[in-house]
Each structure stands twice: as C-alpha cells, then as structure tokens.
Design a protein around this motif. Structure first.
Motif, short mmCIF file in Angstrom:
data_model
loop_
_atom_site.label_atom_id
_atom_site.label_comp_id
_atom_site.label_asym_id
_atom_site.label_seq_id
_atom_site.Cartn_x
_atom_site.Cartn_y
_atom_site.Cartn_z
N ILE A 1 0.83 -1.21 0.00
CA ILE A 1 0.00 0.00 0.00
C ILE A 1 0.86 1.25 0.00
N PHE A 2 1.99 1.21 0.69
CA PHE A 2 2.84 2.41 0.78
C PHE A 2 4.11 2.31 -0.06
N LEU A 3 4.16 1.33 -0.96
CA LEU A 3 5.32 1.15 -1.81
C LEU A 3 5.56 2.39 -2.68
N GLY A 4 6.81 2.87 -2.69
CA GLY A 4 7.14 4.05 -3.48
C GLY A 4 6.98 5.35 -2.72
N ARG A 5 6.44 5.26 -1.51
CA ARG A 5 6.24 6.48 -0.71
C ARG A 5 6.88 6.35 0.66
N GLU A 6 7.89 5.47 0.76
CA GLU A 6 8.58 5.28 2.03
C GLU A 6 9.44 6.50 2.36
N ARG A 7 9.54 6.79 3.61
CA ARG A 7 10.43 7.85 4.06
C ARG A 7 11.79 7.25 4.42
N ALA A 8 12.75 8.12 4.68
CA ALA A 8 14.09 7.62 5.01
C ALA A 8 14.04 6.67 6.20
N LEU B 1 11.20 4.54 8.01
CA LEU B 1 9.80 4.12 7.87
C LEU B 1 9.17 3.94 9.24
N ASP B 2 8.05 4.62 9.47
CA ASP B 2 7.29 4.47 10.71
C ASP B 2 6.38 3.26 10.55
N ARG B 3 6.89 2.08 10.92
CA ARG B 3 6.16 0.85 10.72
C ARG B 3 4.82 0.85 11.43
N GLY B 4 4.80 1.35 12.65
CA GLY B 4 3.56 1.37 13.41
C GLY B 4 2.49 2.22 12.75
N ALA B 5 2.90 3.39 12.23
CA ALA B 5 1.93 4.29 11.60
C ALA B 5 1.38 3.69 10.30
N THR B 6 2.27 3.09 9.49
CA THR B 6 1.81 2.53 8.21
C THR B 6 0.88 1.34 8.45
N GLU B 7 1.19 0.51 9.44
CA GLU B 7 0.32 -0.64 9.70
C GLU B 7 -1.01 -0.21 10.28
N ALA B 8 -1.00 0.84 11.12
CA ALA B 8 -2.26 1.34 11.67
C ALA B 8 -3.13 1.92 10.56
N ARG B 9 -2.51 2.69 9.64
CA ARG B 9 -3.26 3.27 8.54
C ARG B 9 -3.76 2.17 7.60
N THR B 10 -2.94 1.14 7.37
CA THR B 10 -3.36 0.01 6.54
C THR B 10 -4.56 -0.69 7.15
N ALA B 11 -4.51 -0.95 8.45
CA ALA B 11 -5.62 -1.61 9.14
C ALA B 11 -6.90 -0.80 9.01
N GLU B 12 -6.78 0.52 9.10
CA GLU B 12 -7.94 1.40 8.96
C GLU B 12 -8.54 1.31 7.56
N LEU B 13 -7.67 1.32 6.54
CA LEU B 13 -8.14 1.23 5.16
C LEU B 13 -8.80 -0.11 4.88
N LEU B 14 -8.21 -1.19 5.40
CA LEU B 14 -8.78 -2.52 5.19
C LEU B 14 -10.13 -2.66 5.86
N ARG B 15 -10.26 -2.12 7.07
CA ARG B 15 -11.55 -2.17 7.76
C ARG B 15 -12.62 -1.43 6.96
N GLY B 16 -12.23 -0.30 6.39
CA GLY B 16 -13.18 0.48 5.60
C GLY B 16 -13.69 -0.26 4.39
N LEU B 17 -12.91 -1.23 3.92
CA LEU B 17 -13.32 -2.04 2.77
C LEU B 17 -13.91 -3.38 3.19
N GLY B 18 -14.07 -3.57 4.51
CA GLY B 18 -14.64 -4.82 4.99
C GLY B 18 -13.72 -6.00 4.79
N LEU B 19 -12.41 -5.75 4.78
CA LEU B 19 -11.44 -6.80 4.50
C LEU B 19 -10.74 -7.21 5.79
N ASP B 20 -10.91 -8.45 6.19
CA ASP B 20 -10.35 -8.96 7.43
C ASP B 20 -8.97 -9.56 7.18
N LEU B 21 -7.98 -8.67 7.07
CA LEU B 21 -6.60 -9.10 6.83
C LEU B 21 -5.68 -8.36 7.77
N SER B 22 -4.61 -9.02 8.17
CA SER B 22 -3.58 -8.34 8.96
C SER B 22 -2.68 -7.54 8.01
#
Length: 501
Positions: free
Chosen positions: A100-107, A109-130
């Motif tokens: 999801i964040f490929l190509g937009r990594e910072r020097a 990478l805030d792993r916690g923030a990207t995974e939290a944002r990913t989880a939020e996006l997946l929930r919004g799509l009704g997708l039960d994935l880690s």
C-alpha cells in the motif's frame, strides 16, 4: 459542477497499431464517469496515459483548469491521480502494508503508523486481513481490494478504477459502491471502467463509449441495448444463448465426500464433505462469496490439491489425479481464474501458448511437427475469432478478451471431456463474453461436461442447468435451472456465516 479533469485530443500509437485517435473526455468533481468499450477499444491506454504509465502521447491534459504535464506515475500522484489497474500491480513477496505504501517510504519508515493506517483502510473495505500478511497469501479478490486500499491511501482528486469488481462477489461489490459514494461525496472524481453493464445504473452519472481508439459518444441514461450497439458497432444477439431443454447424457463426473485441507500460508480455503455430479451435456455452476472455496474445488478436481478424504470418479472409473498432467491425460481441462498468472506465458507467442498443453499430440519421432501444430492452432484461433496480427504475435500484447480466447484454445486443443471454468468471463467485454457463453453452450451440446465458477450471478442463472452454492468450503444448497434466484443463492452463500453469528 466544477471540471476537475479534461483530456483533449489524446492520441497514442504503438508499432503497427493506432490505439487512440483524438479522444477527449471531461470529469467533474464528485462525478462517476463510466468508460465503456470492447477490449482493445483504448480504455486502458487512455487511463494509462492519465496515470503516467505511457509518457509519450498526443494531446493535452488539464487538472483543475491548469495544464498538467504527466509523463510518469510520480507526475500523476503529484496531481492527485490514482489508478487501480485491472492487472493488479502488487508485489507478492511483500506485506499488504508494504504494498500500500510502496514508493512512498520515508528515510526512516514508521512501521507502526503505516500498519495502523493500513488496518484502517482494510476495515473500511470490509477486509479482514492483517497488515503484515504477505500478498502472495491473499486470494485474487482480496488483492483487488488491496489495490483499492492502496489508491485510497493517497490524497486523491481523480480515481481511475479499471474493472474493480471483476473478481468480487456481490457482497464485496456493495461495499465498494459505498466507498465510491463516500469518495464522490467528498468531491473526488471517479472514472470507472467496467464490462458489467448492470453496475452502471447504480454507480455511474454518465457513460462515455470508445470504439477502435475513437470517441463514439456519451449518455446520461443507461440503455443497455444502445450502449452495447455503440460499443460493438452492431446489434448484439442474445448474451446468454443457453436454450432450455434436457440435453444431459450419462454421468461424467462424480465427487463424493471430498475433503481438502486448507493452507494458512497461501490462504487456501479447506473443502469439507463436497459431493456433486456433472453429466455430459450439462453446465453446472458454482456460486459463493469470496473465500467460499470455488477455486479450490475446481483446482482439486484438476489435481492441484491432494484430498484428505473422499472419492472421485470420471466416466464411471476411479479418478485420483496427483497432478494437473494426470488430469489433462484423463480429459480434464481448467480455465483458471487468473489467466496472466496461471494460464499464459505472456512473453511468448499466441501459437506457443495455444499448443502448450497439447504438444504431445504433434510429436513425430520425438520432435514437434510445427506444421501440424500450426495448422491445429490456426484452426482453433479462427474458430474462436481471436483478434491477433498473427500466430507469432506476443500474447501479452493482446486485449484481455483475446487472451482469454487463447486460454480457451489451449484447452480445447487437448480435446477434453470435462471443462472446469473459473471466472471465464472475468474482465472481458460484452462481445467476447457473449462469444464465450455461446462456446459454453456449444461444448455442452457436443456432450462435454462444464463445471463453471463465477461471481456473476446473472451469468450462472442464465447459463447453468444446476447451481451449487458454496460457503466456507461446504455446499449449502443446490438449485435446478429455473428455480434459482439471486436472493436464494446469496442466502445460501451466507448460510454458514449466519449460523456462527
């Protein structure tokens, strides 16, 4: 409404092909414009120009009233343009969050923030994935929704969706519609490419039609027959040419108590106590939501997965394929769900791909008789009306519908008696879809058995003699032709889920 995107007199040529010729379209804020046309009409080429995939083109693009010079995907992102490609652009070996964040990594990478944002996006799509799940472990429908999440993770002004529902069942489609309505409510412009004309009534504000790389016209009202005629340049016959009547013969396939273990690493659904029959001359449909086990059932019959229990017979004799090759030798063929990943060698020719599974038929003194091979392929390509400059043309450069016809040619050249079809009309235009439906009917008329899995319920209802419904790896219902309804099928597809709630 304020125009957010204007593409004017866009032209694009490839060697020997004029893909686009002076095409102009506009899209306003909060508007959904459906882009229609047969495979090869120029829809994806036009959108790839907008997304910066093709850097050289004729014409002009304006974003928000200002000229935008878009010659790379980075340029497109800078202007707020995101595209969900029909052929998914995910890296299988990376996690969902990394994709999801490929190509937009910072020097750093805030792993916690990207995974939290990913989880939020997946929930919004009704997708039960880690967020840490590897993409290679996800089903194709899940990957399609991951692409949607990837696009939504950006600050989007214009969102292009190229066949976003082609691998989704009705429940996932409904959720996607909700996401689109939320986006347009916030002023995002959406360009929606789809071959499912029934979607347009619900989701599109306006329809633009392309044919042979040219702008044909646009409509605000959805008239199916008119749109089809605009797309193909002629009236199209019956979409589902399956006549009523008992044409079934002797029992061809019998499956009794089949159990196949699941696989958490690949996301494969376990099959439990599956029993079914297919008779010669019969088309049997398999319905179910994402993850129900439709693909796993067909793949197991094809010898791709080893059963843990149960028995299968073919033509009345025991059938225990330990590999796809053994299945092919017994007259079984599988048109797989993902033609590019599972069925075709994209860098090779039409002839190479079409004869790949039947080369043994053309051996002479341990050498392939190229003349016999070429004659057989040419006959099949002609019969299926594959649009290609020649048999040596690279199959990856054909449109999706013509690639699917090459897949069908490959399996028909093996002379199968049982044909397994997994989403056979996924991502192809109405003209090619009608031709494949006609082929299914003719195969059944020849006495072959057809077992077809599809997420398009109208297709199953119109084409099948019987429909089996899967839910969580079990058959929950069976409907004979004429007694099934979309509502009844969906109720059966959610039966196990309702029991566990």
């Amino acid at each position: 409404m304020t125009t957010v995107l204007a593409m004017r007199a866009i032209g694009k040529s490839f060697p020997g092909v004029r893909a686009l010729d002076g095409v102009s379209i506009t899209v306003a804020e909060g508007e959904v414009v459906a882009l229609l046309g047969e495979n090869g009409a120029g829809k994806s080429t036009l959108m790839n120009i907008l997304a910066g995939v093709f850097k050289d083109y004729e014409g002009e693009i304006e974003i928000g009233g200002e000229v935008a010079h878009i010659h790379s995907p980075k340029d497109a992102r800078r202007h707020g343009i995101a595209m969900i490609h029909q052929e998914l652009n995910l890296v299988p070996e990376l996690s969902v969050a990394d994709n999801i964040f490929l190509g937009r990594e910072r020097a750093i990478l805030d792993r916690g923030a990207t995974e939290a944002r990913t989880a939020e996006l997946l929930r919004g799509l009704g997708l039960d994935l880690s967020p840490g799940t590897l993409v290679k472990q996800c089903k194709i429908a899940e990957r399609q929704l991951i692409e949607v999440a990837k696009a939504l993770s950006q600050n989007v002004r214009v969102l292009v969706m190229d066949e976003p529902t082609s691998a989704l069942a009705d429940a996932e489609v409904r959720r996607l519609y909700e996401v689109i309505r939320d986006l347009t409510g916030r002023g995002v412009a959406v360009i929606y490419i789809s071959h499912r004309l029934e979607e347009l009534q619900e989701i599109a504000d306006r329809v633009v039609v392309l044919r042979d790389g040219q702008y044909i016209g646009e409509r605000t009202g959805i008239n199916r027959d008119e749109l089809i005629q605009m797309m193909v340049g002629r009236p199209l016959g019956e979409m589902f040419p399956r006549a009523d009547g008992d044409t079934e013969g002797e029992e061809l396939l019998r499956v009794e108590g089949l159990c196949v273990p699941g696989d958490r690493d690949t996301g494969r659904t376990a099959l439990r106590d599956i029993s079914l029959t297919v008779r010669s001359g019969e088309i049997v449909g398999v319905a179910g939501l994402m993850g129900a086990g439709r693909s796993e059932l067909l793949e197991s019959i094809f010898g791709a997965h080893r059963p843990s229990a149960g028995a299968i017979s073919l033509h009345g004799a025991p059938y225990r394929p330990r590999s796809p090759k053994q299945a092919i030798d017994r007259g079984v063929a599988l048109v797989a769900e993902d033609r590019k990943a599972q069925s075709l060698v994209l860098g090779n020719s039409v002839a190479f791909n079409a004869s790949l599974s039947s080369l043994g038929r053309y051996l002479r003194f341990w050498t392939v008789d190229r003349r016999r091979e070429g004659t057989a392929v040419e006959q099949q390509v002609r019969a299926l009306r594959v649009k290609t400059p020649g048999l040596r043309f690279t199959v990856g450069n054909l449109s999706g519908g013509n690639q699917q016809k090459v897949v069908l040619a490959k399996w028909l050249l093996t002379a199968p008696s049982l044909i397994l079809m997994d989403e056979p009309t996924r991502g192809i235009d109405v003209g090619a879809k009608a031709e494949i439906h006609a082929l299914m009917s003719s195969l059944a008329a020849e006495g072959k058995g057809v077992l077809v899995a599809s997420s398009e319920l109208p297709e199953l209802l119109a084409m099948c003699d019987r429909i089996l419904v899967l839910c969580e790896g079990r058959i929950t219902a069976e409907f004979p032709r004429g007694q099934a309804t979309q509502e009844a099928i969906l109720e059966a597809a959610m039966a196990r889920q309702q029991e566990t709630m």
